[in-house]
Design an enzyme around this catalytic site. Structure first.
Site: not given
Ligand code: MRU
Length: 347
Positions: A53-55, A96, A202, A243, A253-254
Site C-alpha cells: 500500500r502507499g501510492a 485501487r 497505518q 495519493d 490523501n488518507k
Molecule cells: O490506503 P493506503 O494505506 O494505501 O493510503 C496511503 C496514504 O494515504 C498515503 O498517505 C499516501 O499513499 C502517500 S504515501 C507515500
C-alpha cells in the site's frame, strides 16, 4: 550536533527469482513477513487487501505485476499475446482507484507493449527493465524530496504525520518520512507525533514501527488528539504524503488529512505535502474530479475481527479525502518546493 543515522531503506518490494516479494503490511508490527507472488492476479489482490500500500509502492507493485502478466501472455497463441497482456494491464490499473501512481506506472509499461521493435518473447524482459527503473527512480526521488523538505524544517521541530508515508509506502525512504529521515541525518532535533489513522491504523502499525526502528523519537496519538495538539502549539509543522494531486494543487490523501489541514490553517502552522511527480495528475483539474475509494464497511464496524458496532448499522468508509489547495503551504516533489498558485508552480 548529535547526528542520527537513518537505517537502510526497507525492502518493501523486491523482484527475486522471477517473483515479486513484498513485506506483508497487514501483519506489521506483529511480524515482518514476506509474501512471494508469482501471478499478476495475486498482485491485484495484494494491492486491494493493502498487503502492499502507499501510492508509489502500489505503482511499483503493479509494474512488477505486469512482468508476471507478460510471462503468462507469452504462453498464448501469438496473435493474442499483446491483447491478453493489455487486458491484464487494465485489470492491474483498476486494483485501487485513487492513487494515480498506479495508472502512471501502468502507462509506462503500456509504452513498452506498444513498441513494435519489442518481439512478444522479449516483452517480459523489457517490462522488467521498466519496473526496475520505476523502483530505482523512486529511491532517488525519496532522497531528493527528503533533502528539499528537510530544508524547510527548523533545527528543532515536532512534526505531525498522518497515515504512513514512509519506506513501506514507497521504493525508498518514503515521502513525508523521507523528510524526517533527512532532517534527522542532517542533525536536526526532530520529534514526530504520529496519529493512529483509523480505520486501518497505518499510523500506529506502520509509521510508529518505522520510526521506532530508526531510533527517531515518535509519540503515538489517537486521531482525535491531532487537531487539539496543533491548536495547543505543540506541533511546528504537518508533513503528509498524497495519493493524487490535481492540477490546481488540491491534494487527495488518507481520510482524516483534511481535518488536520484545517487545524493547521487555523493555528497558522505549515501544512506540507510531500509527493513524487508520479502523484501529480495534470489531467485532473481539481479535487472534485479525484475518484475516492470507498472500502468495505467491516473496516469500520470491526477492529481486527472484533465487532465494535451494532449488526446492520449503516456505514460510510471513504478511504481518502481531498484537502483544497488553499490549505497547503507547499508541495515538495523531487523537482522542487512548489508554492501557490499551484496551477503555475506544478506545471
Ligand atoms: O490506503 P493506503 O494505506 O494505501 O493510503 C496511503 C496514504 O494515504 C498515503 O498517505 C499516501 O499513499 C502517500 S504515501 C507515500
Amino acid at each position: 550536533m548529535n547526528r542520527g543515522k537513518a537505517p537502510a531503506p526497507l525492502e518493501t518490494l523486491a523482484w527475486r527469482d522471477g517473483k515479486l516479494r513484498i513485506i506483508d503490511q497487514t501483519r506489521l508490527p506483529r511480524e515482518l513477513a514476506i509474501m512471494e507472488i508469482a501471478d499478476y492476479r495475486h498482485v491485484i489482490a495484494a494491492i486491494r487487501n493493502l498487503e502492499v500500500r502507499g501510492a508509489p509502492a502500489i505503482g511499483i507493485a503493479a509494474a512488477y505485476g505486469a512482468v508476471l502478466a507478460a510471462e503468462e501472455a507469452v504462453g498464448s497463441p501469438s496473435p493474442e499475446v499483446r491483447s491478453r497482456l493489455r487486458k491484464a494491464l487494465s485489470e492491474l490499473r483498476l486494483a485501487r482507484p485513487t492513487a494515480v501512481d498506479l495508472m502512471w506506472a501502468i502507462d509506462r509499461v503500456g509504452e513498452v507493449v506498444d513498441r513494435t521493435d519489442v518481439p512478444d518473447e522479449g516483452l517480459a524482459e523489457a517490462i522488467l527493465e521498466v519496473a526496475r527503473r520505476i523502483h530505482c527512480e523512486d529511491l532517488d526521488k525519496s532522497l531528493r524530496m527528503g533533502e528539499l523538505g528537510a530544508s524547510l524544517l527548523p533545527d528543532e521541530a515536532t512534526v505531525l504525520t498522518h497515515c504512513n508515508a514512509g519506506g513501506l509506502a514507497t521504493g525508498g525512504y518514503g515521502t513525508a518520512l523521507a523528510v524526517v529521515f533527512a532532517a534527522w541525518e542532517a542533525g536536526k532535533k526532530i520529534r514526530v507525533v504520529a496519529d493512529e489513522t483509523r480505520p486501518l491504523l497505518q499510523g500506529a502499525r506502520l509509521t510508529a514501527w518505522e520510526l521506532q526502528r530508526a531510533g527517531i523519537p515518535v509519540t503515538l496519538v489517537c486521531d482525535a488528539a491531532a487537531p487539539w495538539l496543533i491548536g495547543s502549539g505543540e506541533i511546528d509543522a504537518v508533513l503528509v504524503g498524497s495519493d493524487r494531486i490535481a492540477a490546481n494543487g488540491d491534494v487527495a490523501n488518507k481520510i482524516g488529512t483534511l481535518g488536520i489541514a484545517l487545524a493547521a490553517d487555523a493555528s497558522g502552522i505549515p501544512f506540507y505535502v510531500v509527493a513524487p511527480t508520479s502523484t501529480l495528475d495534470p489531467d485532473t483539474l481539481s479535487g472534485e474530479e479525484i475518484p475516492i475509494e470507498e472500502r468495505d464497511a467491516e473496516e469500520v464496524t470491526r477492529i481486527f475481527g472484533i465487532r465494535t458496532a451494532p449488526e446492520g448499522i449503516d456505514v460510510r468508509n471513504p478511504a481518502f479525502d481531498v484537502t483544497p489547495a488553499r490549505y497547503v503551504t507547499a508541495i515538495i516533489t523531487e523537482r522542487g518546493i512548489h508554492r501557490p498558485p499551484y496551477q503555475e508552480s506544478l506545471r
